[in-house]
Design an enzyme around this catalytic site. Structure first.
Site, PDB file in Angstrom:
ATOM      1  N   PRO A 112      -4.754  -9.332   8.845  1.00 53.36           N
ATOM      2  CA  PRO A 112      -5.745  -9.648   7.733  1.00 53.36           C
ATOM      3  C   PRO A 112      -4.803 -10.685   7.050  1.00 53.36           C
ATOM      4  O   PRO A 112      -5.735 -11.497   6.019  1.00 53.36           O
ATOM      5  CB  PRO A 112      -6.034  -8.337   7.191  1.00 53.36           C
ATOM      6  CG  PRO A 112      -5.964  -7.220   8.237  1.00 53.36           C
ATOM      7  CD  PRO A 112      -4.549  -7.827   8.887  1.00 53.36           C
ATOM      8  N   HIS A 133      -1.380   0.613  14.457  1.00 50.85           N
ATOM      9  CA  HIS A 133      -0.372   1.152  13.981  1.00 50.85           C
ATOM     10  C   HIS A 133       0.926   1.044  14.605  1.00 50.85           C
ATOM     11  O   HIS A 133       2.125   1.602  14.312  1.00 50.85           O
ATOM     12  CB  HIS A 133      -0.461   2.681  13.582  1.00 50.85           C
ATOM     13  CG  HIS A 133      -1.613   2.872  12.524  1.00 50.85           C
ATOM     14  ND1 HIS A 133      -2.799   2.521  12.522  1.00 50.85           N
ATOM     15  CD2 HIS A 133      -1.316   3.494  11.380  1.00 50.85           C
ATOM     16  CE1 HIS A 133      -3.534   3.048  11.443  1.00 50.85           C
ATOM     17  NE2 HIS A 133      -2.700   3.391  10.675  1.00 50.85           N
ATOM     18  N   GLN A 184       1.707  -2.319   5.584  1.00 53.17           N
ATOM     19  CA  GLN A 184       2.052  -0.744   5.998  1.00 53.17           C
ATOM     20  C   GLN A 184       2.406  -0.621   7.403  1.00 53.17           C
ATOM     21  O   GLN A 184       3.165   0.180   7.751  1.00 53.17           O
ATOM     22  CB  GLN A 184       0.915  -0.068   5.509  1.00 53.17           C
ATOM     23  CG  GLN A 184       1.511   1.302   5.439  1.00 53.17           C
ATOM     24  CD  GLN A 184       0.391   2.099   4.743  1.00 53.17           C
ATOM     25  OE1 GLN A 184      -0.791   2.346   5.214  1.00 53.17           O
ATOM     26  NE2 GLN A 184       0.682   2.773   3.714  1.00 53.17           N
ATOM     27  N   PHE A 185       1.642  -1.333   8.500  1.00 54.29           N
ATOM     28  CA  PHE A 185       1.921  -1.368   9.688  1.00 54.29           C
ATOM     29  C   PHE A 185       1.531  -2.761  10.352  1.00 54.29           C
ATOM     30  O   PHE A 185       0.921  -3.363   9.932  1.00 54.29           O
ATOM     31  CB  PHE A 185       0.783  -0.397  10.480  1.00 54.29           C
ATOM     32  CG  PHE A 185       1.149   1.052  10.045  1.00 54.29           C
ATOM     33  CD1 PHE A 185       1.811   1.890  10.744  1.00 54.29           C
ATOM     34  CD2 PHE A 185       0.553   1.655   8.964  1.00 54.29           C
ATOM     35  CE1 PHE A 185       2.050   3.227  10.469  1.00 54.29           C
ATOM     36  CE2 PHE A 185       0.779   2.974   8.716  1.00 54.29           C
ATOM     37  CZ  PHE A 185       1.765   3.801   9.363  1.00 54.29           C
ATOM     38  N   GLU A 206      -4.311  -6.760   2.606  1.00 56.86           N
ATOM     39  CA  GLU A 206      -3.195  -7.553   2.843  1.00 56.86           C
ATOM     40  C   GLU A 206      -3.199  -8.773   2.592  1.00 56.86           C
ATOM     41  O   GLU A 206      -1.949  -9.495   2.155  1.00 56.86           O
ATOM     42  CB  GLU A 206      -2.824  -7.326   4.363  1.00 56.86           C
ATOM     43  CG  GLU A 206      -2.310  -5.871   4.761  1.00 56.86           C
ATOM     44  CD  GLU A 206      -3.641  -4.756   5.105  1.00 56.86           C
ATOM     45  OE1 GLU A 206      -4.595  -5.137   4.924  1.00 56.86           O
ATOM     46  OE2 GLU A 206      -3.057  -3.688   5.028  1.00 56.86           O
ATOM     47  N   GLU A 215       0.703  -1.134  -0.005  1.00 61.12           N
ATOM     48  CA  GLU A 215       0.053   0.071  -0.004  1.00 61.12           C
ATOM     49  C   GLU A 215       1.120   1.263   0.058  1.00 61.12           C
ATOM     50  O   GLU A 215       1.840   1.463   0.958  1.00 61.12           O
ATOM     51  CB  GLU A 215      -0.999   0.049   1.265  1.00 61.12           C
ATOM     52  CG  GLU A 215      -1.973  -1.038   1.246  1.00 61.12           C
ATOM     53  CD  GLU A 215      -2.431  -1.493   2.657  1.00 61.12           C
ATOM     54  OE1 GLU A 215      -2.498  -0.808   3.496  1.00 61.12           O
ATOM     55  OE2 GLU A 215      -3.007  -2.712   2.827  1.00 61.12           O
TER      56      GLU A 215
END
Lengths: 348, 109
Positions: free
Chosen positions: A111, A151, A104-105, A82, A51
């Site tokens: 997921p 995050h 991304q985090f 994801e 992403e």
């Protein structure tokens, strides 16, 4: 002056021909960016995606400029899914590519847990070695940046528990550069946990010599007690070691680096010498990697240990969002208290 | 420099608009994350909206009394190109602070 403006980046000098010494001062973000650039240049089978990894260059700028240089077929954006990012990685690996996907985090690895655990980790085993998964999954990890829920998490124990996965976390720019290149060269899937709170601090990176890239690394030698840490906690343990020195306690800091496999020999050697150990991690206490480390130390050093191995960790609660993370992440005083408990321990 | 637009968020349970009461920042101001930007009134309450990020405010939308729909531009920030898109704050390496002192007699046997 805003905190974010301190993140102003210097363009990494790439004119290595003019420098006799290969040592360069880079942030971890720059070091990772350079490593990815070199991996993409050296290995045409490598693809980098996730992403915002393409056009934007990543929310932490790790893939900055890579799409412009290497093209949209090798560095590209994915949908916000994801399971798709990691599912696609399986297919790409089957087709002979070397995927370097990004989640991304850390909190968004959940997921994709089916793709990671049930496919990526097992495909080589399932296919009797016919379908290796040379996938390096980059996961910006741990807390410390005041981010919202999902995050900032600390998932190393989840990944380390899965047979077939290797797990590594660099603590400084030099290791980040070399460990990423090493991970990307491996035939096995590697979960590469980047300490996102350390992306912007600079350090000397010797691009010509990475040293030993397997196992743990002594960051600070000491005589009285071993602090075991990884990722962002290494820098904090270094601060603690300096403070402990003021009190006459000489602390050794061992950066574990590889969380699967764990360097049991390095633990044995260090604690065999110091006879005391405290392990520090951000993840919750229960079933965290601290338990594994404590057992490995106990196994090798039982006869000479001065005290049970202490754990200073996060709490058994969901990793809190930014406003509460200072209460959650082990701070200097909590680590010092852990050291004090070990120092005070008396047998019998 | 890059521009980042902050649209009016849903201020709670499906509200579709808010009325500007008073701006607490002006174009040109540098704001920190969580610094109050503007007082707004919705059909439920009046509130101060905190800034989602640090940066320089370069445009604000809506004069006091104006109604803004959720999703329409509210504030535009200017940030350095290479920090655009960064999530969260960048931690500083502060001077380490301590309250705990170690006290131990080490028997070096």
């Amino acid at each position: 002056m805003s905190e974010s403006t301190t993140a102003t980046l210097e363009t990494a000098t790439r004119n290595e021909a003019t420098t006799k010494t290969q040592s360069t001062r880079l942030s971890m973000q720059q070091a990772l960016n350079r490593a990815l650039d070199e991996i993409l240049s050296a290995d045409p089978r490598t693809v980098v995606f996730g992403e915002d990894c393409g056009q934007l260059g990543g929310v932490f700028r790790i893939t900055d400029g890579l799409q412009a240089k290497h093209g949209e077929s090798r560095v590209f954006d994915t949908p916000l899914a994801e399971s798709g990012i990691l599912g696609m990685s399986v297919g790409l690996a089957m087709a002979g590519f070397h995927p370097i996907p990004e989640v991304q985090f850390d909190g968004f690895a959940y997921p994709a847990i089916n793709q990671i655990v049930c496919q990526i980790a097992r495909m080589n085993y399932r296919s009797r070695g016919k379908l290796p998964m040379p996938i390096t999954l980059r996961v910006p990890s741990f807390g410390g940046i005041r981010a919202p829920e999902h995050h900032g998490e600390s998932l190393e124990a989840l990944f380390a528990h899965v047979p077939g996965l290797k797990v590594v976390s660099p603590s400084d720019p030099h290791d980040a550069y070399h460990l990423l290149k090493y991970a990307a060269s491996r035939p096995d899937p590697v979960i590469f946990m980047e300490p996102k709170s350390r992306y912007w601090q600079k350090g000397d990176v010797d691009t010509s010599d990475g040293g030993t890239l397997t196992g743990a690394r002594i960051v600070r030698p000491g005589r009285h007690l071993t602090l075991v840490a990884w990722g962002a906690m290494v820098a904090r343990c270094m601060q603690v070691a300096e403070l402990a020195a003021e009190d006459g306690i000489d602390v050794e800091v061992l950066d574990l680096r590889w969380l699967k496999p764990i360097d049991a020999q390095a633990l044995a050697t260090s604690v065999g010498k110091t006879r005391r150990a405290v392990v520090v991690h951000e993840a919750p206490l229960t079933s965290g990697l601290g338990a594994e480390v404590a057992q490995l130390i106990t196994q090798s050093c039982f006869d000479t240990l001065k005290a049970p191995v202490e754990r200073v960790t996060g709490f058994d609660v969901p990793y809190p969002s930014g406003d509460l993370e200072d209460e959650y992440i082990p701070n200097i005083d909590r680590i010092l208290l852990g050291i004090q408990r070990v120092l005070e321990y008396r047998r019998g | 420099m890059a521009e980042i637009s902050f649209p009016l968020p849903d201020l709670g349970e499906g509200l579709i608009e808010a009325t500007v009461l008073d701006w607490l920042v002006s174009p040109g101001d540098h704001v920190e994350r969580n610094q109050p930007l503007v007082e707004l009134e919705t059909s439920k309450s009046a509130l101060e909206l905190p800034s989602p990020q640090a940066g320089k405010v370069i445009r604000i939308h809506g004069a006091p009394g104006d109604t803004i729909n959720v999703g329409e531009p509210l504030v535009v920030f200017e940030v350095p190109d290479n920090t655009a898109g960064i999530v969260g704050t960048v931690p500083k390496d502060d001077v380490p602070k301590r309250r705990v002192r170690l006290s131990a007699v080490l028997d070096e046997d």
